[in-house]
Design a protein around this motif. Structure first.
Motif, short mmCIF file in Angstrom:
data_model
loop_
_atom_site.label_atom_id
_atom_site.label_comp_id
_atom_site.label_asym_id
_atom_site.label_seq_id
_atom_site.Cartn_x
_atom_site.Cartn_y
_atom_site.Cartn_z
N GLN A 41 -13.41 2.30 9.12
CA GLN A 41 -13.55 2.93 10.50
C GLN A 41 -12.76 2.95 11.23
O GLN A 41 -12.53 3.42 12.52
N VAL A 42 -12.05 1.69 11.29
CA VAL A 42 -11.21 1.24 12.50
C VAL A 42 -9.78 1.97 12.53
O VAL A 42 -9.41 2.34 13.64
N ILE A 43 -9.64 2.84 11.49
CA ILE A 43 -8.68 3.82 11.54
C ILE A 43 -9.13 5.27 11.32
O ILE A 43 -8.46 6.25 10.88
N GLY A 44 -10.45 5.55 11.66
CA GLY A 44 -10.79 6.91 11.88
C GLY A 44 -11.99 7.03 10.62
O GLY A 44 -12.90 7.85 10.90
N GLY A 45 -12.10 6.42 9.63
CA GLY A 45 -12.91 6.52 8.59
C GLY A 45 -12.96 7.79 7.82
O GLY A 45 -14.38 8.39 7.53
N ASN A 46 -12.04 8.55 7.65
CA ASN A 46 -11.85 9.72 7.15
C ASN A 46 -11.89 9.56 5.57
O ASN A 46 -11.57 8.54 4.87
N THR A 47 -12.50 10.52 4.89
CA THR A 47 -12.79 10.71 3.33
C THR A 47 -11.52 11.47 2.77
O THR A 47 -11.54 12.56 3.36
N THR A 48 -10.79 10.90 1.81
CA THR A 48 -9.72 11.44 1.49
C THR A 48 -9.78 11.73 -0.35
O THR A 48 -10.35 10.84 -0.76
N THR A 49 -9.23 12.73 -0.86
CA THR A 49 -9.33 12.90 -2.39
C THR A 49 -7.81 12.70 -2.68
O THR A 49 -6.78 13.12 -2.20
N LEU A 50 -7.86 11.63 -3.49
CA LEU A 50 -6.70 11.34 -4.38
C LEU A 50 -6.79 11.90 -5.78
O LEU A 50 -7.87 12.13 -6.34
N ILE A 78 -2.05 6.50 -3.74
CA ILE A 78 -2.60 4.88 -3.53
C ILE A 78 -3.71 4.51 -2.60
O ILE A 78 -3.72 5.31 -1.65
N LEU A 79 -4.34 3.48 -2.99
CA LEU A 79 -5.46 2.73 -2.16
C LEU A 79 -4.81 1.62 -1.78
O LEU A 79 -4.38 0.82 -2.58
N ALA A 80 -4.59 1.46 -0.44
CA ALA A 80 -4.12 0.11 -0.01
C ALA A 80 -5.04 -0.61 0.77
O ALA A 80 -6.12 0.06 1.36
N LYS A 81 -5.14 -1.83 0.77
CA LYS A 81 -6.17 -2.67 1.50
C LYS A 81 -5.16 -3.83 2.22
O LYS A 81 -4.72 -4.89 1.75
N VAL A 82 -5.05 -3.49 3.42
CA VAL A 82 -4.06 -4.42 4.30
C VAL A 82 -4.96 -5.21 5.35
O VAL A 82 -5.40 -4.15 6.14
N ALA A 83 -4.94 -6.50 5.51
CA ALA A 83 -5.69 -7.07 6.39
C ALA A 83 -7.23 -6.74 6.52
O ALA A 83 -7.91 -6.43 7.48
N GLY A 84 -7.89 -6.25 5.25
CA GLY A 84 -9.03 -5.92 5.45
C GLY A 84 -9.43 -4.52 5.64
O GLY A 84 -10.62 -3.91 5.64
N ILE A 85 -8.28 -3.66 5.82
CA ILE A 85 -8.29 -2.10 6.09
C ILE A 85 -7.95 -1.49 4.90
O ILE A 85 -6.94 -1.72 4.32
N TYR A 86 -8.76 -0.49 4.61
CA TYR A 86 -8.66 0.38 3.47
C TYR A 86 -8.01 1.77 4.03
O TYR A 86 -8.35 2.43 4.86
N LYS A 87 -6.90 1.92 3.22
CA LYS A 87 -6.06 3.38 3.76
C LYS A 87 -5.51 3.82 2.69
O LYS A 87 -5.29 3.35 1.60
N THR A 88 -5.46 5.31 2.44
CA THR A 88 -5.02 5.99 1.37
C THR A 88 -3.65 6.74 1.86
O THR A 88 -3.38 7.03 2.71
N ASN A 89 -3.21 7.11 0.66
CA ASN A 89 -1.69 8.06 0.77
C ASN A 89 -1.84 9.09 -0.29
O ASN A 89 -2.14 8.74 -1.35
N VAL A 90 -1.59 10.45 -0.09
CA VAL A 90 -1.62 11.41 -0.98
C VAL A 90 -0.20 12.20 -0.83
O VAL A 90 -0.24 13.12 0.16
N THR A 91 0.51 12.04 -1.74
CA THR A 91 1.74 12.85 -1.91
C THR A 91 1.79 13.70 -3.22
O THR A 91 2.99 14.16 -3.52
#
Length: 316
Positions: A41-50, A78-91
């Motif tokens: 949620q701290v970065i927006g809480g978007n749901t992404t499809t990988l 990828i799924l990243a978890k940095v400092a407890g924050i979950y973030k994705t990247n889709v390329t």
């Protein structure tokens, strides 16, 4: 008797054809695994499809992905978890082609906004490769340290064959954008690339991995194309440094920002130190095969460079 002879002759010819080429598992790219992941949620809480290359299915939630169904393929989604924050990247994406699908890899800017205040933008390129991604990613300082590069392999194919399409960015230079330093212009047009290396690896008592380079084909695609079918790229064996086609980017990989890693027998990710060119008569232990929308180090490329690949085969 004549009919029996003709039948056996046809069977023999079909056997030779089957032996002449080998399609890596799932390299028709018609089957994909989808992953629905909700970012913090701290970065927006978007749901992404990988998307992952493997038997059709789902792998939802914030959990590390592992190769499924014997698939040798991993990619830069990828799924990243940095400092407890979950973030994705889709390329990397599946795209419809004729009656099936192909792989689409893109280079683009990934943005992160923390608490609606702090904006971080990085250049991310799309790639697929044989190996594994060691999720979750916990740091951006050395992305290659999470990439288990290559698979066990002891054969000696003559070439790599595949269908491809290229769309260049149209920009004369590339950029390096890490999100934590000013954007830097890197001289030279961005191009998609193929890397196929056959290595003979060994591990010392401390768990360090070393390799001799047995076979090499590295190609950069510098022109826009429509679909090119059944393109073949010859694998060159032994020391290629004195060959007329040799380029500096084909050199042994031992150190530098493009250093690749592998999982050792102790369960630790360590550098793959290519120490010498092997003999053409050597038997490899590993295959490294990668397709990418941009070449060079992490966070380097040009927005819009796109690479489509389909039907990857090894030719004997």
């Amino acid at each position: 008797m004549k009919r029996l002879f003709l039948f056996l002759s046809c069977v023999w010819q079909l056997t030779l054809i089957a032996q002449a080429q080998q399609q890596l598992k799932f390299s028709h790219f018609d089957q994909w695994i989808t992953r629905e992941i909700t970012e913090s949620q701290v970065i927006g809480g978007n749901t992404t499809t990988l998307y992952e290359i493997g038997p059709t299915g789902r792998w939802d939630g914030r959990r590390a992905f592992t190769n499924q169904g014997g698939s040798p393929w991993a990619n830069s989604n990828i799924l990243a978890k940095v400092a407890g924050i979950y973030k994705t990247n889709v390329t990397v994406y599946p795209e419809t082609r004729d009656n099936g699908k192909c792989v689409k890899m893109v280079s683009h800017i990934v943005g992160v906004k923390v608490l609606g205040i702090v904006n971080v933008h990085v250049l991310a390129a799309g790639s697929i490769y044989v190996g594994k991604m060691m999720e979750p990613i916990t740091s951006s300082s050395n992305p290659y340290a999470y990439l288990d590069y290559g698979i066990p392999f002891t054969q000696k194919p003559k070439a790599v064959q595949f269908d491809y399409k290229v769309q260049l960015s149209g920009k004369p230079d590339r950029i390096r954008q890490t999100g934590f330093s000013p954007v830097k212009t890197i001289a030279g047009m961005d191009t998609p690339g193929l890397v196929c290396l056959l290595q003979k690896r060994w591990e010392d008592e401390k768990g360090n991995i070393f390799a001799n380079r047995i076979g090499t084909v590295i190609h950069r695609f510098n022109k826009n194309t429509d679909w090119v079918n059944d393109a073949q790229f010859e694998i060159h064996y032994g020391d290629i440094t004195h060959e007329p086609f040799y380029k500096d980017y084909m050199k042994l990989q031992a150190g530098g920002e493009e250093q690749k890693y592998a999982l050792n027998s102790k369960g630790k990710m360590v550098k793959i130190n290519e120490v010498a060119w092997g003999s053409p008569d050597d038997t490899p232990t590993h295959l490294c095969l990668q397709f990418a929308s941009s070449y060079g180090t992490a966070f380097v490329g040009a927005v819009g460079t796109t690479f489509w690949v389909d039907s990857v085969k090894l030719i004997y």
